[in-house]
Design a protein around this motif. Structure first.
Motif, short mmCIF file in Angstrom:
data_model
loop_
_atom_site.label_atom_id
_atom_site.label_comp_id
_atom_site.label_asym_id
_atom_site.label_seq_id
_atom_site.Cartn_x
_atom_site.Cartn_y
_atom_site.Cartn_z
N LYS A 218 37.55 31.99 30.34
CA LYS A 218 38.81 31.98 29.60
C LYS A 218 38.64 32.71 28.29
O LYS A 218 37.79 32.37 27.47
N ARG A 219 39.45 33.75 28.10
CA ARG A 219 39.42 34.56 26.89
C ARG A 219 40.85 34.76 26.39
O ARG A 219 41.71 35.23 27.15
N ASP A 220 41.12 34.40 25.14
CA ASP A 220 42.45 34.59 24.55
C ASP A 220 43.55 33.99 25.41
O ASP A 220 44.60 34.60 25.65
N GLY A 221 43.28 32.79 25.92
CA GLY A 221 44.32 32.07 26.63
C GLY A 221 44.46 32.38 28.11
O GLY A 221 45.29 31.76 28.78
N GLN A 222 43.69 33.32 28.64
CA GLN A 222 43.78 33.62 30.07
C GLN A 222 42.39 33.81 30.66
O GLN A 222 41.45 34.19 29.96
N GLU A 253 43.80 28.16 38.66
CA GLU A 253 44.78 27.46 37.82
C GLU A 253 44.68 25.95 38.03
O GLU A 253 44.79 25.17 37.09
N SER A 278 34.39 26.20 25.65
CA SER A 278 34.72 27.36 26.48
C SER A 278 34.80 26.93 27.94
O SER A 278 34.09 26.03 28.38
#
Length: 517
Positions: A218-222, A253, A278
């Motif tokens: 997960k990076r910057d919300g996605q 998801e 994270s």
């Protein structure tokens, strides 16, 4: 994970497969007998045989030699009906001995079937040849044959399950040290996918090659794909939502929403959250439903994966801190010695680029980039009056300046960090010349470490292009001409050729990290 949790997490309907038409997973029976009638009767009696939903594939061999070939080709034969007397009176027994002691196959269940009991006394052969059952042909009725085959296959199933678990655990134990040595999250995730595929496929290279998976962080919300294999190979670097695979998207998801791992049809979806918060998800899709044995092994492996994700996360944070400190210290030295702004940054970037051109791995080149920031750290031991002097230096003053490589080495050499030890080497050797006329040790040619030769060249390239108290910056054309003229004297010839061949890439770095960059 409990059975209840597993049931709750099956959120997509499982498709029923027509196993009656799928012979690839049938139990295999090898009939070894030189009498064709025996083969035909056995096939007739066992026609329609099924055990645990799977049918029976019968392989026929009319000699020991033919049986050996089939046993080597089919490593998953469950049971063997073996005649004793064939091309020789002891052919069957010799084959049994070969199977156990040369082929090293301890799983196949051997049922000795003989019409001449006197040739092979039961008590003797059972122990001597590791025979699992002994039947006289006269007593082997249809019902007894059915019973003997079922008993043999059930025993084979149980032993194979134990052996698969043993191999899986051994694979996990052997893989763990390599995974924990991984230097980057992407490298680690790629290793996890490979080992999970090997665990599920139990060493079957064909199945393993068809397994597919993604590892997402997960990076910057996605979630973005940091490693991939099989049919998802092209997804690396993309957002999970961009993969176009609805099942993968839904599973990842789901894992992020419920914050735990689960099994889904023929896939394992692993959710891993580190102590720092994270989130990482592993999705692995096999080529068959995941068995209970697979699940047990995956759950054991997942415990290692979780711990390793934490370690990688901590190492990444420590690495980021180390990089910041190195560049900050390098820039502090740069400011004190009146170097042009970003000299340290440019030398570091040049060094990394030239290291890659000469064939270093990405991680080695990155370590050199960090180490190169320390090439002039020894200047903190040179007096300001000398370091900042506008005019020419006296012999004694020049001697003071020439001490800075040794000072830098002494400062850095005692560190336990591989990067700092590399920086110590760079600091010591970045003024050594190819022809042996450099300092402080007067090393020559390849006795100078490659990293010292790289930083020496790029440091001169950048220094000549900077204004100094005693001279103005040189034009780029003059700098490149100087480097070419000193090929084989100041500079390593091979490095010089690489540098000049790729000059545009070095000049692009120079342009990017200008004084006001």
């Amino acid at each position: 994970m409990t059975d209840t949790e597993r049931d709750e997490l099956r959120f997509a309907a499982e498709e029923e497969k027509d196993q009656a038409t799928d012979t690839s997973r049938n139990w295999k029976l090898l009939v070894v007998d030189d009498d064709d009638f025996v083969h035909r009767v056995t096939a007739m009696v066992l026609k329609g045989y099924r055990f645990e939903g799977l049918g029976l594939t019968i392989l026929s061999a009319y000699s020991a030699a033919e049986a050996k070939r089939l046993l080597e080709e089919h490593t998953d034969i469950a049971a063997m009906l073996l005649d004793v007397v064939m091309e020789t009176p002891q052919a069957g027994l010799e084959l049994a001995d070969w199977v156990r002691n040369e082929l090293k196959n301890k799983l196949v269940r051997i049922i000795l079937r003989t019409g001449q009991p006197g040739e092979a006394p039961e008590q003797e052969v059972i122990f001597r040849y590791d025979i699992n059952d002994y039947k006289e042909k006269a007593e082997l009725t249809s019902q007894k044959l059915y019973t003997a085959i079922t008993t043999a296959i059930r025993s084979y199933r149980d032993m194979r399950s134990i052996e698969c678990s043993r191999k899986g655990l051994a694979r996990i134990l052997s893989a763990s040290p390599d995974l924990f040595r991984a230097q980057s999250l992407g490298e680690f995730a790629s290793g996890v996918l490979t080992q999970l595929a090997a665990t599920v496929c139990q060493g079957d290279d064909t199945l393993m090659a068809r397994a597919s998976g993604v590892a997402a962080a997960k990076r910057d919300g996605q979630f973005r794909v940091i490693a991939s294999t099989g049919k998802f190979e092209a997804a690396r670097g993309r957002a999970v939502a961009e993969t176009g695979d609805r099942n993968v998207i839904a599973c990842i998801e789901r894992a992020a929403a419920i914050k735990r791992s689960f099994f889904h049809d023929d896939a394992f979806v692993g959710y891993f959250r580190t102590a720092s918060g994270s989130e990482n998800v592993i999705y692995l899709q096999g080529t068959r439903p995941i068995t209970e044995e697979d699940r047990s092994l995956i759950e054991i492996f997942s415990a290692n994966i979780s711990a390793a994700f934490d370690n990688i996360d901590q190492n990444t944070a420590m690495g980021d801190t180390q990089r910041e400190l190195l560049f900050s210290l390098g820039e502090a030295v740069e400011t004190r010695s009146a170097e042009t702004a970003n000299h340290v940054r440019r030398v570091a970037e040049y060094a990394r680029l030239l290291a890659l051109k000469v064939g270093m791995r990405d991680d080695q080149a990155e370590n050199l980039r960090l180490a190169a920031t320390m090439h002039d750290v020894g200047k903190i031991g040179v007096p300001d009056a000398v370091l900042l002097k506008a005019g020419p230096l006296s012999e004694s003053e020049l001697g003071m300046v020439k001490e800075h490589p040794t000072i830098g080495y002494e400062i850095l050499k005692g560190s336990g960090s591989p990067v700092i030890r590399l920086a110590a080497m760079v600091a010591l050797q970045h003024h050594e010349r190819w022809d042996g006329l450099g300092y402080p040790q007067g090393l020559k040619g390849e006795t100078i470490d490659l990293v010292g030769r790289i930083v020496m060249l790029v440091d001169v390239f950048d220094a000549l292009g900077c204004d100094r108290p005693h001279r103005r910056a040189w034009p780029v054309s003059d700098i490149l001409a100087f480097i070419g003229e000193h090929r084989g004297t100041m500079f390593d010839p091979a490095l010089t050729d690489l540098f000049l061949e790729h000059r545009d890439e070095f000049l692009a770095i120079r342009e990017r990290w200008t004084s006001d960059g």
